[in-house]
Structure formats: C-alpha cells, structure tokens
Write a protein that holds these residues in place. Structure first.
Motif, PDB file in Angstrom:
ATOM      1  N   LYS A   1       8.211  -3.230  -0.364  1.00  0.00           N
ATOM      2  CA  LYS A   1       7.412  -4.051  -1.394  1.00  0.00           C
ATOM      3  C   LYS A   1       6.125  -3.492  -0.984  1.00  0.00           C
ATOM      4  O   LYS A   1       4.986  -2.800  -1.449  1.00  0.00           O
ATOM      5  CB  LYS A   1       7.534  -5.344  -0.714  1.00  0.00           C
ATOM      6  CG  LYS A   1       6.240  -6.197  -1.600  1.00  0.00           C
ATOM      7  CD  LYS A   1       7.406  -7.348  -1.003  1.00  0.00           C
ATOM      8  CE  LYS A   1       5.542  -8.538  -1.748  1.00  0.00           C
ATOM      9  NZ  LYS A   1       6.022 -10.139  -0.722  1.00  0.00           N
ATOM     10  N   HIS A   2       5.998  -3.185   0.676  1.00  0.00           N
ATOM     11  CA  HIS A   2       5.018  -1.991   1.158  1.00  0.00           C
ATOM     12  C   HIS A   2       4.733  -0.738   0.501  1.00  0.00           C
ATOM     13  O   HIS A   2       3.199  -0.080   0.122  1.00  0.00           O
ATOM     14  CB  HIS A   2       4.959  -2.027   2.791  1.00  0.00           C
ATOM     15  CG  HIS A   2       4.414  -3.813   3.006  1.00  0.00           C
ATOM     16  ND1 HIS A   2       3.485  -4.184   3.096  1.00  0.00           N
ATOM     17  CD2 HIS A   2       5.809  -4.424   4.149  1.00  0.00           C
ATOM     18  CE1 HIS A   2       3.532  -5.425   4.077  1.00  0.00           C
ATOM     19  NE2 HIS A   2       5.121  -5.358   4.547  1.00  0.00           N
ATOM     20  N   GLN A   3       5.336  -0.494   0.516  1.00  0.00           N
ATOM     21  CA  GLN A   3       5.808   1.169  -0.078  1.00  0.00           C
ATOM     22  C   GLN A   3       4.688   1.335  -2.251  1.00  0.00           C
ATOM     23  O   GLN A   3       4.119   1.446  -2.316  1.00  0.00           O
ATOM     24  CB  GLN A   3       6.566   2.500  -0.428  1.00  0.00           C
ATOM     25  CG  GLN A   3       6.994   2.258   0.825  1.00  0.00           C
ATOM     26  CD  GLN A   3       8.559   3.153   1.334  1.00  0.00           C
ATOM     27  OE1 GLN A   3       9.263   3.275   0.125  1.00  0.00           O
ATOM     28  NE2 GLN A   3       8.886   3.778   2.075  1.00  0.00           N
ATOM     29  N   GLN A   4       5.152   0.362  -2.640  1.00  0.00           N
ATOM     30  CA  GLN A   4       4.746  -0.262  -4.131  1.00  0.00           C
ATOM     31  C   GLN A   4       3.253  -0.642  -3.964  1.00  0.00           C
ATOM     32  O   GLN A   4       2.312  -0.250  -5.192  1.00  0.00           O
ATOM     33  CB  GLN A   4       5.698  -1.380  -4.610  1.00  0.00           C
ATOM     34  CG  GLN A   4       6.634  -0.795  -4.809  1.00  0.00           C
ATOM     35  CD  GLN A   4       8.023  -1.553  -5.162  1.00  0.00           C
ATOM     36  OE1 GLN A   4       7.737  -2.697  -5.308  1.00  0.00           O
ATOM     37  NE2 GLN A   4       8.808  -1.105  -5.897  1.00  0.00           N
ATOM     38  N   ALA A   5       3.281  -1.328  -3.028  1.00  0.00           N
ATOM     39  CA  ALA A   5       1.700  -2.319  -2.885  1.00  0.00           C
ATOM     40  C   ALA A   5       0.513  -0.870  -2.691  1.00  0.00           C
ATOM     41  O   ALA A   5      -1.223  -1.249  -3.338  1.00  0.00           O
ATOM     42  CB  ALA A   5       1.259  -3.104  -1.797  1.00  0.00           C
ATOM     43  N   ASP A   6       0.586   0.391  -1.876  1.00  0.00           N
ATOM     44  CA  ASP A   6       0.437   1.393  -1.310  1.00  0.00           C
ATOM     45  C   ASP A   6      -0.377   2.304  -3.171  1.00  0.00           C
ATOM     46  O   ASP A   6      -0.282   2.655  -3.710  1.00  0.00           O
ATOM     47  CB  ASP A   6       0.311   2.401  -0.513  1.00  0.00           C
ATOM     48  CG  ASP A   6       0.836   1.599   0.846  1.00  0.00           C
ATOM     49  OD1 ASP A   6       0.049   0.084   0.870  1.00  0.00           O
ATOM     50  OD2 ASP A   6       1.416   1.470   1.924  1.00  0.00           O
TER      51      ASP A   6
ATOM     52  N   ARG B   1      13.491  -4.420   2.114  1.00  0.00           N
ATOM     53  CA  ARG B   1      13.077  -5.042   1.032  1.00  0.00           C
ATOM     54  C   ARG B   1      10.925  -5.006   1.211  1.00  0.00           C
ATOM     55  O   ARG B   1      10.355  -4.772   0.279  1.00  0.00           O
ATOM     56  CB  ARG B   1      12.913  -5.989   0.622  1.00  0.00           C
ATOM     57  CG  ARG B   1      14.796  -5.937  -0.545  1.00  0.00           C
ATOM     58  CD  ARG B   1      15.376  -7.636  -0.810  1.00  0.00           C
ATOM     59  NE  ARG B   1      16.756  -7.650  -0.831  1.00  0.00           N
ATOM     60  CZ  ARG B   1      17.011  -7.483  -2.265  1.00  0.00           C
ATOM     61  NH1 ARG B   1      16.092  -7.101  -3.716  1.00  0.00           N
ATOM     62  NH2 ARG B   1      17.874  -6.949  -2.798  1.00  0.00           N
ATOM     63  N   LYS B   2      11.169  -5.561   2.582  1.00  0.00           N
ATOM     64  CA  LYS B   2       9.657  -5.008   2.953  1.00  0.00           C
ATOM     65  C   LYS B   2       9.117  -4.056   2.540  1.00  0.00           C
ATOM     66  O   LYS B   2       8.129  -4.515   2.794  1.00  0.00           O
ATOM     67  CB  LYS B   2       9.718  -5.733   4.501  1.00  0.00           C
ATOM     68  CG  LYS B   2       8.353  -6.299   4.357  1.00  0.00           C
ATOM     69  CD  LYS B   2       8.808  -7.713   6.260  1.00  0.00           C
ATOM     70  CE  LYS B   2       8.932  -8.939   6.080  1.00  0.00           C
ATOM     71  NZ  LYS B   2       9.145  -9.611   7.633  1.00  0.00           N
ATOM     72  N   ARG B   3       9.803  -3.511   3.425  1.00  0.00           N
ATOM     73  CA  ARG B   3       9.534  -1.615   3.299  1.00  0.00           C
ATOM     74  C   ARG B   3       8.657  -1.348   2.260  1.00  0.00           C
ATOM     75  O   ARG B   3       8.358  -1.077   1.242  1.00  0.00           O
ATOM     76  CB  ARG B   3      10.615  -1.067   3.961  1.00  0.00           C
ATOM     77  CG  ARG B   3       9.761   0.982   4.252  1.00  0.00           C
ATOM     78  CD  ARG B   3      10.302   1.722   4.797  1.00  0.00           C
ATOM     79  NE  ARG B   3      12.394   1.474   3.770  1.00  0.00           N
ATOM     80  CZ  ARG B   3      13.164   1.429   4.167  1.00  0.00           C
ATOM     81  NH1 ARG B   3      13.416   1.370   6.073  1.00  0.00           N
ATOM     82  NH2 ARG B   3      14.318   1.265   3.471  1.00  0.00           N
TER      83      ARG B   3
END
Length: 134
Positions: free
Chosen positions: A129-134, A125-127
């Motif tokens: 979330k970071h992919q969607q933020a980029d 989930r953390k990974r």
C-alpha cells in the motif's frame, strides 16, 4: 512475498510456540526457581525441530516465486497445513507418539503458523500500500 517474509512467518510461529510452551511450563511448575535454563532448552528444541519446515518453506518459495504469482495466500496457507500434517504423520508413525497428545501439539503449531502468516500478510499488504502511494 520475499524470502524475508517467509523467514518471518517461521520466526513468528516459533516465537509464539516458544512463548506458549514457556508459559505452560512455568504454570505447571508453580514458577519454581531455575526455569530460565528450561526455557532455553524449550527454545533450542523448538528451533531444532522446526528447521526442516523452514527449509521446506524456503524451497517452496524459491520454486513458487519463480512463477511470480500475485495471489500467494492460498498456496502458502496450504503449505503450512501440509507441513504440520507431515509432522503429525512422522510423530505418529516414526516416533510412536500417543495420537491424542500429539493432535494438541499439531493443532497448536498449525494455529501458530496460520497466525504468523496472518501477521506477515498484513505487513506485506501495508508495504504494498505504501509502495503504491509513492
């Protein structure tokens, strides 16, 4: 979910079980000398006995991942429980183990598997979330 994530679930669960077994063996032996060798034996047996579960999980992942379902939690949680039930049945009927002692073992392995899944799920989930933020 990637193959690395499936492997991490297995590795973390095995690590939790090995740590718990080593701690219990050290407490029951009153921290006697020479326990390092025994700890390595516990780890080796744990890996040897859990390799079939890793194979099943990776095979399931190969089949399940081909359908590209985004909701992976339910099927993998079900898989962890089914694998542990199969170990329970094999131990009871093929190894003729005492059921009350074996229930404790299967309960702890199921708990370790579910805890490992929760840890890896949080990492996924953390990974994401970071992919969607980029």
């Amino acid at each position: 979910m990637r193959y690395k994530d499936v492997f991490l679930i297995w590795l973390i669960a095995d690590g939790l079980l090995a740590a718990g077994s080593i701690i219990l063996s050290l407490i029951s032996s009153n921290f006697a000398d020479g326990e390092f060798g025994f700890a390595l034996v516990i780890i080796a047996y744990g890996i040897a006995f859990s390799l079939p579960s890793l194979a099943v999980m990776l095979l399931f992942h190969a089949i399940f991942n081909s359908s590209r379902k985004s909701n992976y939690q339910g099927p993998y949680l079900f898989l962890i429980i089914v694998i542990n039930l199969l170990y329970l049945l094999m131990g009871r009927f093929f190894l003729d183990m005492i059921l009350s002692n074996y229930m404790y073992l299967i309960g702890s392995t199921t708990l370790a598997g579910l805890l490992a899944f929760a840890i890896v799920d949080r990492m996924i989930r953390k990974r994401l979330k970071h992919q969607q933020a980029d």
